[in-house]
Design an enzyme around this catalytic site. Structure first.
Site, PDB file in Angstrom:
ATOM      1  N   GLN A  31       0.892  -1.162   0.000  1.00  0.00           N
ATOM      2  CA  GLN A  31       0.000   0.000   0.000  1.00  0.00           C
ATOM      3  C   GLN A  31       0.930   1.212   0.000  1.00  0.00           C
ATOM      4  O   GLN A  31       1.541   1.517   1.009  1.00  0.00           O
ATOM      5  CB  GLN A  31      -0.919  -0.022   1.219  1.00  0.00           C
ATOM      6  CG  GLN A  31      -1.688   1.280   1.466  1.00  0.00           C
ATOM      7  CD  GLN A  31      -2.569   1.696   0.295  1.00  0.00           C
ATOM      8  OE1 GLN A  31      -3.211   0.874  -0.354  1.00  0.00           O
ATOM      9  NE2 GLN A  31      -2.575   2.987  -0.020  1.00  0.00           N
ATOM     10  N   MET A  85      -8.031   0.707  -3.185  1.00  0.00           N
ATOM     11  CA  MET A  85      -6.901   1.534  -3.601  1.00  0.00           C
ATOM     12  C   MET A  85      -6.820   1.461  -5.113  1.00  0.00           C
ATOM     13  O   MET A  85      -6.752   0.375  -5.686  1.00  0.00           O
ATOM     14  CB  MET A  85      -5.605   1.030  -2.941  1.00  0.00           C
ATOM     15  CG  MET A  85      -4.358   1.798  -3.361  1.00  0.00           C
ATOM     16  SD  MET A  85      -4.426   3.541  -2.858  1.00  0.00           S
ATOM     17  CE  MET A  85      -3.595   4.321  -4.239  1.00  0.00           C
ATOM     18  N   ASN A 104      -4.995   1.425  -7.638  1.00  0.00           N
ATOM     19  CA  ASN A 104      -3.777   1.145  -8.386  1.00  0.00           C
ATOM     20  C   ASN A 104      -4.138   0.971  -9.861  1.00  0.00           C
ATOM     21  O   ASN A 104      -5.065   0.226 -10.191  1.00  0.00           O
ATOM     22  CB  ASN A 104      -3.094  -0.084  -7.800  1.00  0.00           C
ATOM     23  CG  ASN A 104      -2.666   0.159  -6.365  1.00  0.00           C
ATOM     24  OD1 ASN A 104      -2.110   1.210  -6.045  1.00  0.00           O
ATOM     25  ND2 ASN A 104      -2.960  -0.785  -5.484  1.00  0.00           N
ATOM     26  N   HIS A 129     -16.077   3.969  -7.116  1.00  0.00           N
ATOM     27  CA  HIS A 129     -15.152   4.989  -6.623  1.00  0.00           C
ATOM     28  C   HIS A 129     -13.729   4.750  -7.153  1.00  0.00           C
ATOM     29  O   HIS A 129     -13.118   5.653  -7.729  1.00  0.00           O
ATOM     30  CB  HIS A 129     -15.161   4.980  -5.090  1.00  0.00           C
ATOM     31  CG  HIS A 129     -14.213   5.951  -4.469  1.00  0.00           C
ATOM     32  ND1 HIS A 129     -14.611   7.186  -4.007  1.00  0.00           N
ATOM     33  CD2 HIS A 129     -12.878   5.890  -4.237  1.00  0.00           C
ATOM     34  CE1 HIS A 129     -13.564   7.833  -3.532  1.00  0.00           C
ATOM     35  NE2 HIS A 129     -12.488   7.061  -3.648  1.00  0.00           N
ATOM     36  N   GLU A 130     -13.234   3.538  -6.988  1.00  0.00           N
ATOM     37  CA  GLU A 130     -11.851   3.272  -7.425  1.00  0.00           C
ATOM     38  C   GLU A 130     -11.735   3.376  -8.948  1.00  0.00           C
ATOM     39  O   GLU A 130     -10.737   3.869  -9.470  1.00  0.00           O
ATOM     40  CB  GLU A 130     -11.372   1.905  -6.927  1.00  0.00           C
ATOM     41  CG  GLU A 130     -11.473   1.691  -5.414  1.00  0.00           C
ATOM     42  CD  GLU A 130     -10.917   2.824  -4.554  1.00  0.00           C
ATOM     43  OE1 GLU A 130     -10.035   3.567  -5.029  1.00  0.00           O
ATOM     44  OE2 GLU A 130     -11.388   2.986  -3.408  1.00  0.00           O
ATOM     45  N   HIS A 160     -11.361   6.927 -10.066  1.00  0.00           N
ATOM     46  CA  HIS A 160      -9.993   7.454  -9.939  1.00  0.00           C
ATOM     47  C   HIS A 160      -9.197   7.303 -11.245  1.00  0.00           C
ATOM     48  O   HIS A 160      -8.173   7.964 -11.411  1.00  0.00           O
ATOM     49  CB  HIS A 160      -9.246   6.731  -8.820  1.00  0.00           C
ATOM     50  CG  HIS A 160      -9.430   7.333  -7.460  1.00  0.00           C
ATOM     51  ND1 HIS A 160      -9.148   8.653  -7.180  1.00  0.00           N
ATOM     52  CD2 HIS A 160      -9.823   6.783  -6.280  1.00  0.00           C
ATOM     53  CE1 HIS A 160      -9.376   8.879  -5.877  1.00  0.00           C
ATOM     54  NE2 HIS A 160      -9.797   7.767  -5.321  1.00  0.00           N
ATOM     55  N   GLU A 170      -9.933  13.194  -4.240  1.00  0.00           N
ATOM     56  CA  GLU A 170     -11.036  12.458  -3.624  1.00  0.00           C
ATOM     57  C   GLU A 170     -12.407  13.122  -3.801  1.00  0.00           C
ATOM     58  O   GLU A 170     -13.398  12.433  -4.013  1.00  0.00           O
ATOM     59  CB  GLU A 170     -10.736  12.186  -2.152  1.00  0.00           C
ATOM     60  CG  GLU A 170      -9.512  11.294  -1.925  1.00  0.00           C
ATOM     61  CD  GLU A 170      -9.617   9.899  -2.538  1.00  0.00           C
ATOM     62  OE1 GLU A 170     -10.724   9.457  -2.893  1.00  0.00           O
ATOM     63  OE2 GLU A 170      -8.550   9.255  -2.673  1.00  0.00           O
ATOM     64  N   ASP A 209      -1.613  10.777   5.323  1.00  0.00           N
ATOM     65  CA  ASP A 209      -2.687   9.808   5.593  1.00  0.00           C
ATOM     66  C   ASP A 209      -3.676  10.346   6.630  1.00  0.00           C
ATOM     67  O   ASP A 209      -4.828   9.914   6.679  1.00  0.00           O
ATOM     68  CB  ASP A 209      -2.122   8.483   6.129  1.00  0.00           C
ATOM     69  CG  ASP A 209      -1.471   7.658   5.032  1.00  0.00           C
ATOM     70  OD1 ASP A 209      -1.327   8.183   3.907  1.00  0.00           O
ATOM     71  OD2 ASP A 209      -1.103   6.503   5.298  1.00  0.00           O
ATOM     72  N   TYR A 268     -13.159  14.224   1.016  1.00  0.00           N
ATOM     73  CA  TYR A 268     -14.088  13.411   0.243  1.00  0.00           C
ATOM     74  C   TYR A 268     -15.452  14.078   0.096  1.00  0.00           C
ATOM     75  O   TYR A 268     -15.931  14.333  -1.006  1.00  0.00           O
ATOM     76  CB  TYR A 268     -14.291  12.046   0.916  1.00  0.00           C
ATOM     77  CG  TYR A 268     -13.135  11.089   0.779  1.00  0.00           C
ATOM     78  CD1 TYR A 268     -11.949  11.310   1.474  1.00  0.00           C
ATOM     79  CD2 TYR A 268     -13.209   9.968  -0.026  1.00  0.00           C
ATOM     80  CE1 TYR A 268     -10.882  10.435   1.376  1.00  0.00           C
ATOM     81  CE2 TYR A 268     -12.143   9.075  -0.135  1.00  0.00           C
ATOM     82  CZ  TYR A 268     -10.990   9.320   0.570  1.00  0.00           C
ATOM     83  OH  TYR A 268      -9.945   8.449   0.457  1.00  0.00           O
ATOM     84  N   LYS A 285     -10.945   2.085   8.598  1.00  0.00           N
ATOM     85  CA  LYS A 285     -12.241   2.734   8.784  1.00  0.00           C
ATOM     86  C   LYS A 285     -13.155   1.938   9.732  1.00  0.00           C
ATOM     87  O   LYS A 285     -14.011   2.516  10.394  1.00  0.00           O
ATOM     88  CB  LYS A 285     -12.893   2.870   7.407  1.00  0.00           C
ATOM     89  CG  LYS A 285     -14.278   3.466   7.419  1.00  0.00           C
ATOM     90  CD  LYS A 285     -14.915   3.462   6.036  1.00  0.00           C
ATOM     91  CE  LYS A 285     -16.348   2.988   6.149  1.00  0.00           C
ATOM     92  NZ  LYS A 285     -17.018   2.726   4.899  1.00  0.00           N
TER      93      LYS A 285
HETATM   94  N1  BES Z   1      -7.040   6.396  -2.585  1.00  0.00           N
HETATM   95  C1  BES Z   1      -7.980   6.091  -1.580  1.00  0.00           C
HETATM   96  C2  BES Z   1      -7.363   5.389  -0.400  1.00  0.00           C
HETATM   97  C3  BES Z   1      -6.248   6.154   0.287  1.00  0.00           C
HETATM   98  C4  BES Z   1      -6.307   7.519   0.448  1.00  0.00           C
HETATM   99  C5  BES Z   1      -5.155   5.478   0.760  1.00  0.00           C
HETATM  100  C6  BES Z   1      -5.258   8.198   1.056  1.00  0.00           C
HETATM  101  C7  BES Z   1      -4.122   6.146   1.387  1.00  0.00           C
HETATM  102  C8  BES Z   1      -4.178   7.506   1.542  1.00  0.00           C
HETATM  103  C9  BES Z   1      -9.144   5.257  -2.111  1.00  0.00           C
HETATM  104  O1  BES Z   1      -9.556   5.649  -3.376  1.00  0.00           O
HETATM  105  C10 BES Z   1     -10.322   5.482  -1.216  1.00  0.00           C
HETATM  106  O2  BES Z   1     -10.792   6.581  -1.161  1.00  0.00           O
HETATM  107  N2  BES Z   1     -10.772   4.443  -0.530  1.00  0.00           N
HETATM  108  C11 BES Z   1     -11.911   4.507   0.370  1.00  0.00           C
HETATM  109  C12 BES Z   1     -13.136   3.973  -0.284  1.00  0.00           C
HETATM  110  C13 BES Z   1     -14.036   4.957  -0.900  1.00  0.00           C
HETATM  111  C14 BES Z   1     -15.290   4.302  -1.401  1.00  0.00           C
HETATM  112  C15 BES Z   1     -14.372   6.151  -0.047  1.00  0.00           C
HETATM  113  C16 BES Z   1     -11.627   3.599   1.541  1.00  0.00           C
HETATM  114  O3  BES Z   1     -10.624   2.894   1.513  1.00  0.00           O
HETATM  115  O4  BES Z   1     -12.416   3.588   2.479  1.00  0.00           O
HETATM  116 ZN    ZN Z   2     -10.551   7.540  -3.350  1.00  0.00          ZN
END
Ligand code: BES
Ligand code: ZN
Length: 625
Positions: A156, A287, A289, A312-313, A316, A335, A394, A402, A579
């Site tokens: 990650q 994520m 990627n 969502h992904e 991106h 985001e 982070d 978001y 989360k």
């Molecule tokens: N890119 C993010 C995850 C992220 C952000 C990792 C910042 C490290 C630092 C990913 O696109 C994301 O937003 N994931 C969310 C899910 C989304 C549906 C809100 C998550 O992991 O909860």
């Molecule tokens: Zn995201």
């Protein structure tokens, strides 16, 4: 040709273009605006592409080999890369040994690797290895996988962890193409954010190519007992064999999501879009990627009710991977746009009522965050344009970037109309493809779209630089949640068995919304609620997360009963998604049960990725033993 303008005229025209605030040449970020989270020197030396050659050693838990950086021709005398905990064995420039030094170690940023370039150099080769504990990497023993037979490795890199496994310019503003050769234990499949194999190779040797330039935070690698199944012409899923069928069923709409997004925002430029389902310790939901989204298995519920995460992904692939936040201070550009696009995909596929429900969740989340940050004296953290210097990027991940970001863009849409906003976005993605974007550059583009009157109505400056949630934030309007509200009333005020039959059709979101509203009034009914709906031990991690929180806060005696407390412990040990676990540790801490939280954490910590354990460590004041 008639009517061609005289020379001075075109000169004047170009000069005028250059002076225009919304002009593309100006709004692209100046290369030298420094990234506070990187030591690298892209203003002096530019990297063009990377070739990695690495051996993946599960016994030693290390990657070792070399990184070749191909430089853009120039005469800079030094190349500075980010590293964190890497052992640098030697450095060569076009085959000759080069002097290098490592700067002092910073707990957040790591060490600068300075390579002296005496003469113009095309290729810098760095021989290196990672150490045990490299933060991007999680090495899972077989026991922590679905199949239980083979070890698993995944990375990650976002936000600033790419440097813990690759010496690189670890800034979202710096892009490069890459190729890689990996040597992994036979029987395992290796995957990257690149063109990927679909079959396991007996000799464990794999080659990869990413033809489009990407920033370092999108470097990704996974190795495990994995299988592939196609879902459509350009989409597919990788998972452990025991998980594959369920994943295929859950993600059935992926191909359609892809074509829908293309029809809204222009072509998908990455070739394929596949998803890799990770073990439950994956610290995020998803994520992005490139070519291969990494996803938590906790979205596989059997009823496809959490596929907005895939939307969502996938989104991106335009917002973030194509047009990239220039620094982590501009994270809301990644985001906020992505949540907006996610909602549009969900609306197109599942209708506006469904999207309105997701939108209402985003609204509730941002309200709650603004409230708690403001109460905690951290109002400045409610600004879209962030100041993350000296902090871990982070920690900027949350409802402000978001959901406040999303509501700002939604307000623009509602103010100027969908047609104009969609046309703008499509052009924005196209013109800025493979570029990075600062908040200011975006605002200057926006300025060319909006009339003075629009800007006044929206209050652009206040949204971006102000704190809190502006009063003109679009309000939530979800009929499905309104129906949940009346069910809750009915349940509280009457015969509990008289709940309407619609609840049988409730999605995860409705259940989460229902449980989130329970409070101390309902604590006496805990056992009855649980008997009826079987929340304790639920396979649905979203529901588990809100249920256990309620139990901890409002029904502690129920939560201390053996069945419930065991189920909660199992949940917190198995799942490493930040989360989900953070709110539970927080609830325990805030209800005077920090000892119980620490006891649980002691068991669970070895199963967590460093991103998750870092956050929990800080919350519980944990010192590594
Ligand atoms: N890119 C993010 C995850 C992220 C952000 C990792 C910042 C490290 C630092 C990913 O696109 C994301 O937003 N994931 C969310 C899910 C989304 C549906 C809100 C998550 O992991 O909860
Ligand atoms: Zn995201």
């Amino acid at each position: 040709m008639t009517g061609s303008p005289p020379k001075w005229d075109s000169f004047f025209f170009v000069a005028l273009l250059l002076l225009m605030p919304g002009c593309q040449w100006f709004s692209n970020p100046p290369m030298h605006k420094p990234d506070p989270h990187s030591y690298s020197n892209p203003h002096e030396t530019r990297v063009d592409s990377l070739h990695l050659s690495l051996k993946v050693d599960f016994d030693a838990q290390t990657l070792s080999g070399s990184a070749d950086w191909f430089l853009v021709a120039g005469h800079a005398s030094v190349l500075i890369l980010d590293t964190y905990g890497l052992d640098i064995h030697s450095v060569e420039g076009d085959g000759q040994a080069l002097p290098f030094s490592l700067g002092t170690h910073d707990a957040l940023l790591g060490q600068a690797l300075e390579v002296s370039l005496h003469q113009p150099t095309e290729r810098v080769r760095i021989h290196y290895s990672t150490r045990k504990g490299a933060r991007a990497l999680q090495w899972l023993p077989a026991s922590q996988t679905e199949g239980g037979q083979h070890p698993y490795l995944f990375t990650q890199s976002q936000s600033i962890l790419a440097r813990t496994w690759i010496p690189c310019m670890d800034s979202p503003g710096q892009r490069f193409r890459y190729t890689a050769e990996l040597d992994v234990p036979p029987g395992l499949l290796a995957l990257m954010s690149a063109e990927n194999p679909t079959e396991t190779r007996a000799d464990g040797r794999y080659s990869f190519r990413m033809n489009e330039p990407v920033p370092a935070y999108l470097m990704a690698l996974a190795v495990g007992k994995l299988e592939f199944r196609s879902l459509g012409e350009r989409t597919g899923v990788y998972a452990e064999p025991a998980m594959l069928e369920r994943a295929v069923h859950e993600f059935a709409d992926m191909e359609q999501m892809l074509s829908t997004t293309e029809s809204l925002y222009g072509p998908y430029v990455w070739g394929r879009y596949d998803v890799l389902v990770l073990p439950p310790s994956f610290p995020f939901g998803g994520m992005e990627n490139p070519r291969l989204t990494f996803a938590t298995p906790t979205i596989i519920t059997g009823d496809r009710s959490l596929v907005s995460l895939i939307a969502h992904e996938l989104a991106h692939s335009w917002s973030g991977n194509l047009v990239t936040n220039a620094t982590w201070d501009d994270f809301w550009l990644n985001e906020g746009f992505t949540v907006y696009v996610e909602m549009r995909i969900m609306e197109a596929l599942y209708g506006s009522e469904y999207a309105a429900m997701l939108s209402a969740i985003a609204h509730a989340d941002v309200l709650e965050e603004v409230k708690s940050l403001t109460l905690g004296g951290q109002e400045q953290k409610t600004r879209l344009a962030a100041h993350m210097r000296g902090e871990d990027p982070d920690d900027g991940v949350g409802p402000i970037a978001y959901d406040k970001g999303y509501h700002f863009l939604l307000l623009i849409e509602q103010t100027i109309g969908r047609a104009r906003w969609d046309a703008f976005l499509k052009t924005y993605f196209h013109e800025n493809a493979f570029k990075s974007m600062h908040t200011e550059a975006f605002l200057s583009r926006l300025d060319s779209l909006l009339s003075t009157e629009d800007e006044r109505i929206i209050g652009v400056q206040e949204w971006v630089y102000g704190t809190g949630l502006p009063v003109n934030c679009p309000p939530p309007l979800s009929t499905r949640f309104a129906a949940v509200d009346s069910s809750l009333d009915l349940w509280r005020n009457g015969d509990p068995l008289a709940l309407p039959s619609e609840i049988d059709a409730w999605s995860t979101h409705e259940w989460v919304y229902f449980i989130r509203q329970l409070d101390e009034r309902d604590s006496l009914a805990a056992a009855e609620l649980d008997r009826r709906f079987r929340f304790t031990g639920t396979p649905n991690a979203e529901i588990g997360c809100v249920w256990y929180q309620w139990v901890i806060r409002f029904a502690p005696s129920y939560g201390n009963q053996r069945l419930c407390s065991e189920a909660m412990a199992a949940y917190m040990t198995r799942i490493g998604r930040r989360k989900f676990i953070m709110p539970l540790y927080k609830a325990l801490k805030e209800t005077g049960q920090i000892d119980r939280a620490r006891e649980l954490y002691k068991q669970a910590r070895p199963n967590y990725h460093s991103v998750a354990s870092h956050s929990v460590d800080a919350l519980l004041g944990w010192k590594e033993e």
